[in-house]
Design an enzyme around this catalytic site. Structure first.
Site, mmCIF file in Angstrom:
data_model
loop_
_atom_site.group_PDB
_atom_site.id
_atom_site.type_symbol
_atom_site.label_atom_id
_atom_site.label_comp_id
_atom_site.label_asym_id
_atom_site.label_seq_id
_atom_site.Cartn_x
_atom_site.Cartn_y
_atom_site.Cartn_z
ATOM 1 N N ASP A 105 0.840 -1.207 0.000
ATOM 2 C CA ASP A 105 0.000 0.000 0.000
ATOM 3 C C ASP A 105 0.873 1.256 0.000
ATOM 4 O OD1 ASP A 105 -1.234 -2.264 1.375
ATOM 5 O OD2 ASP A 105 -2.904 -0.952 1.851
ATOM 6 N N LYS A 135 -15.040 -0.196 0.772
ATOM 7 C CA LYS A 135 -15.422 -1.491 1.345
ATOM 8 C C LYS A 135 -15.573 -1.373 2.855
ATOM 9 C CE LYS A 135 -10.641 -3.023 0.958
ATOM 10 N NZ LYS A 135 -9.684 -4.117 0.975
#
Ligand SMILES: *[C@@H]1O[C@H](CO)[C@@H](O)[C@H](O)[C@H]1NC(C)=O
Ligand SMILES: *[C@@H]1O[C@H](CO)[C@@H](O)[C@H](O)[C@H]1NC(C)=O
Length: 368
Positions: free
Chosen positions: A186, A264
């Site tokens: 990430d 999400k």
């Protein structure tokens, strides 16, 4: 030549006039001055007596953090040359900076090189070798990080937990990990933060370009993301802080990635996601979903069963365009009953892939 400079050269010392003479102090107009460090240990030991810290060609020993935590207010930190790290299996971080009113920059052609291939095993944070995180910007408040050039991190790059932090013009290139086991790399993980602006980032990685787990008043703009999982909010739920509010993601491109726009939330958890804007995002070669909003995540995977405990409200999707790969799905929305509301969509034009048959509880305004 100034006597302190001679002294410095003789000793091979790295700190210039931490205790300057009165005349020099008045010349500079403040107490401390520029310190050039060539080792992590000297930087950590003397950081508080320097208003201007230069980190030059530092080789950080294995298992240690280049520790610039708790700096004096107003300190400037500049990475110069190549910063490298010894190999050890540990959690990291490899670099930590904290303080208020701190300016972190990189000199011309500097590089922070994680040499992540020593850790990469395709498992990221899920197993295999324990991999150190790269850069903790925790309690780095009212500060800026500008122009850093970071390459090949073992796993996650920037962990942001701050108030009022600007990250401008950061280059993060982990593309060597594409064919070499890079995983969970990430670029920007944001949590428990407020007033974060990430602009003009150039990211090549193998996981989220941005992941906001909690926080408010967050901007991501002018970014270019390639190779990863997209510009994400979440997963939200199951942590200490489960509120994401007022996030604007705009004027960016996402290419060669699993997803484009993604929100999400966690199955059976509680929290909230609200006031979210994605605008002017250009997609290309997206392999899974162009836009994906789902409320069914559990242990990092979708369950197919959305729950309602983390509502997603006041979402603006404006001008999301471009193409996904042939076998990708253009838009996928999986909401619990009534837990997605007040969405406004305009200018969504995503082509090249499939329509989903599996969307659930799509709020009015949006389309699947
Ligand atoms: C949302 O966040 C932006 C960026 O930090 C800020 O300028 C704006 O005031 C925030 N809006 C609200 C309603 O708090
Ligand atoms: C499309 O993206 C995938 C990664 O998702 C990459 O492997 C592939 O090379 C890309 N294709 C093109 C034509 O760039």
């Amino acid at each position: 030549m100034h006597s302190s400079l001679i002294y410095l050269m003789v000793l091979g010392a790295t700190s210039i006039s931490a205790a300057p003479s009165p005349s020099r102090a008045s010349l500079l107009g403040k107490k401390a001055s520029t310190c050039t460090f060539t080792s992590a240990a000297s930087a950590s030991a003397s950081k508080k007596s320097c208003s201007d810290i230069v980190l030059k060609d530092i080789e950080v020993p294995a298992g240690e953090t280049l520790d610039l935590s708790d700096l004096e207010d107003g300190t400037k930190v500049t990475f110069e040359g190549t910063t490298t790290f010894g190999y050890k299996e540990w959690e990291g971080p490899l670099i930590r900076v904290s303080g208020s009113d701190i300016t972190v920059t990189g000199g011309e052609s500097h590089l922070i090189d994680g040499d992540g291939s020593r850790w990469w095993d395709g498992e990221g944070n899920n197993g295999g070798k324990t991999k150190p995180k790269m850069f903790y910007a925790h309690k780095l408040d009212d500060s800026t990080i500008t122009g850093l050039n970071v390459k090949n991190t073992p796993v996650n790059a920037f962990s942001i937990q701050a108030n009022n932090l600007i990250l401008d013009g950061i280059t993060f290139d982990n593309s060597d990990g594409d064919s070499n086991g890079g995983h969970n790399t990430d670029a920007f993980n944001v949590g428990e933060s407020s007033y974060i602006t990430i602009k003009n980032a150039n990211v090549k990685n193998q996981d989220d370009c941005l992941a906001v787990n909690s926080g408010e008043n967050i901007i991501f703009t002018g970014g270019s993301c390639s190779g990863g999982h997209g510009l994400s909010i979440g997963s939200v739920g199951g942590r200490d802080d489960n509120t994401v509010k007022n996030v604007t993601i705009s004027d960016s491109t996402i290419s060669n990635s699993q997803n484009g726009v993604r929100i999400k939330t966690v199955y059976d958890a509680t929290g909230s996601v609200s006031d979210i804007t994605y605008s002017n995002i250009e997609l290309s070669n997206i392999s899974k979903y162009g836009i994906v909003i789902q409320q069914d995540y559990k242990n990092g995977s979708p369950t197919g069963n959305p729950t309602t405990g983390v509502p997603i409200t006041d979402v603006t999707i404006d001008t999301i365009t471009g193409t996904v790969a042939d076998d990708a799905t253009e838009i996928y929305i999986l909401c619990g009953e009534g837990s997605c509301s007040d969405w406004s969509w305009s200018g969504v034009d995503i082509t090249g892939g499939k329509k989903s048959d599996d969307c659930m509880n799509v709020p009015s305004g949006a389309s699947c």
